[in-house]
Design an enzyme around this catalytic site. Structure first.
Site, mmCIF file in Angstrom:
data_model
loop_
_atom_site.group_PDB
_atom_site.id
_atom_site.type_symbol
_atom_site.label_atom_id
_atom_site.label_comp_id
_atom_site.label_asym_id
_atom_site.label_seq_id
_atom_site.Cartn_x
_atom_site.Cartn_y
_atom_site.Cartn_z
ATOM 1 N N VAL A 125 82.307 79.131 -96.429
ATOM 2 C CA VAL A 125 81.061 78.643 -97.015
ATOM 3 C C VAL A 125 81.321 77.441 -97.915
ATOM 4 O O VAL A 125 80.566 76.458 -97.907
ATOM 5 C CB VAL A 125 80.366 79.771 -97.810
ATOM 6 C CG1 VAL A 125 79.280 79.215 -98.717
ATOM 7 C CG2 VAL A 125 79.773 80.804 -96.855
ATOM 8 N N GLU A 126 82.390 77.499 -98.698
ATOM 9 C CA GLU A 126 82.654 76.449 -99.676
ATOM 10 C C GLU A 126 83.052 75.120 -99.032
ATOM 11 O O GLU A 126 82.526 74.064 -99.420
ATOM 12 C CB GLU A 126 83.749 76.903 -100.642
ATOM 13 C CG GLU A 126 83.322 77.993 -101.608
ATOM 14 C CD GLU A 126 82.291 77.507 -102.610
ATOM 15 O OE1 GLU A 126 82.215 76.294 -102.867
ATOM 16 O OE2 GLU A 126 81.556 78.362 -103.130
ATOM 17 N N THR A 127 83.989 75.163 -98.080
ATOM 18 C CA THR A 127 84.530 73.898 -97.558
ATOM 19 C C THR A 127 84.731 73.895 -96.047
ATOM 20 O O THR A 127 85.476 73.077 -95.527
ATOM 21 C CB THR A 127 85.892 73.575 -98.222
ATOM 22 O OG1 THR A 127 86.811 74.646 -97.933
ATOM 23 C CG2 THR A 127 85.741 73.393 -99.721
ATOM 24 N N TYR A 313 73.433 82.491 -101.726
ATOM 25 C CA TYR A 313 74.854 82.213 -101.507
ATOM 26 C C TYR A 313 75.614 83.512 -101.265
ATOM 27 O O TYR A 313 76.365 83.638 -100.288
ATOM 28 C CB TYR A 313 75.429 81.483 -102.721
ATOM 29 C CG TYR A 313 76.936 81.314 -102.674
ATOM 30 C CD1 TYR A 313 77.519 80.182 -102.131
ATOM 31 C CD2 TYR A 313 77.782 82.312 -103.173
ATOM 32 C CE1 TYR A 313 78.893 80.035 -102.081
ATOM 33 C CE2 TYR A 313 79.157 82.169 -103.123
ATOM 34 C CZ TYR A 313 79.705 81.035 -102.581
ATOM 35 O OH TYR A 313 81.073 80.906 -102.528
#
Length: 331
Positions: A125-127, A313
């Site tokens: 999800v982050e990168t 999120y």
């Protein structure tokens, strides 16, 4: 292209030629609030004032950063947000990531108690598994938000302080490190304070490197969650149904779960699985096109929201994690 410097908060260039004699003009004074911040860094941490002034004269105000943080994607309704992150390709890539780092993920689970799929999903999800780590200079992002985003200026000034300390500790070039528009760094997108507090040298090479070492990133994500109280082998969420209007009292508001299952039942909240009456939870409400869906969130759900406060999120991480595990087990 001219640099938008932090000298006055508008377009200018430090050290421009006078145009008459060819001499170089004296550097303009920095903004008073920035000078005050530099003074604090000198007093608290022993930085050289001239060095910090030189660095901050090169910091560029980025209006796009203020625009981006003012309209985060997480503010979208659930039915619009989920398809952004929980996609077939991200699931496929998650399986590849897990397979490529299976031994490291297993070691992280054994050491910190965090399941492989949760660590994998957070990095996904982050990168996008380390592919998209950010294009903004961290110094620009944090300086912009610390001095031109009043809503959260105190938070970002604290992060800017940590960034300067992190740079000194790691002997990094503060002007070269890139990250997100919020100043998050590396494969797991740690803010500077989290980098200093939770990042670990998981590959045992003598340095902590969240931008270049996937192994360090995996261990650091697990350490971060454990540091916020992750409970090993405990449920994260459970589906629920609601009735009436009293249930709204228990909707998640950023606090640790504090409503027992017994109390939730009295508010018209019915868990769809068997749970102890004294189990503490919070109520998650997700907006769909044809009505809302509801879940009970337990302590580990709260821990995931320490990574990002958004319910959207956290639920995306959970559902991506579930799909990655299911896809990997089916192969």
């Amino acid at each position: 292209m001219r640099l938008l410097l932090y000298a006055f908060g508008f377009l200018t260039l430090a050290g421009c030629a006078t145009g008459t004699t060819g001499a170089t003009a004296a550097a303009p004074p920095l903004r008073p609030e920035l000078e005050a911040f530099i003074g604090q860094m000198v007093e608290r941490h022993g930085f050289a004032q001239a060095e910090l002034e030189s660095i901050f004269r090169l910091a560029q105000f980025q209006p796009s950063i203020v625009n981006a943080i003012s309209r985060p994607a997480t503010s979208k309704p659930w039915y619009e947000f989920r398809p952004i992150l929980v996609t077939p390709q991200r699931v496929t890539d998650g399986v590849v990531f897990w397979n490529s780092h299976a031994s490291t993920l297993e070691r992280a689970r054994k050491e910190f108690g965090v399941p492989e799929e949760i660590i994998t999903a957070i990095i996904g999800v982050e990168t996008n598994y380390g592919v998209q780590t950010g294009k903004h200079r961290v110094l620009d992002a944090l300086t912009t938000l610390a001095f031109d985003y009043p809503k959260r200026a105190a938070f970002f000034r604290d992060e800017l302080e940590h960034y300067l300390l992190l740079g000194r500790e790691q002997r990094s070039d503060l002007l070269s490190i890139k990250g997100s528009y919020a100043g998050a760094i590396g494969i797991p997108q740690f803010m500077p304070s989290s980098y200093r507090r939770y990042a670990v040298d998981f590959d045992n090479d003598g340095k902590v490197d969240l931008s270049g070492s996937t192994v360090d990133a995996i261990g650091s994500v697990a350490n971060y969650l454990k540091g916020y109280g992750w409970e090993t082998e405990q449920a994260i969420v459970a589906s629920a149904l609601v009735n009436g209007e009293s249930y709204r009292e228990a909707i998640y508001a950023g606090e640790r779960p504090a409503y027992t299952v017994e109390r939730m039942r009295k508010l018209g909240i019915a868990p769809q699985v068997a749970l102890p009456v004294d189990r503490q939870a919070t109520l998650i409400e997700l907006e769909n096109k044809t009505g809302n869906e509801h879940w009970l969130g337990f302590n580990n759900f709260y821990v995931i929201t320490r990574y990002n406060r958004s319910v959207n999120y956290a639920m995306s991480v959970l559902q991506l994690a579930d799909e990655i595990r299911a896809a990997r087990n089916s192969n």
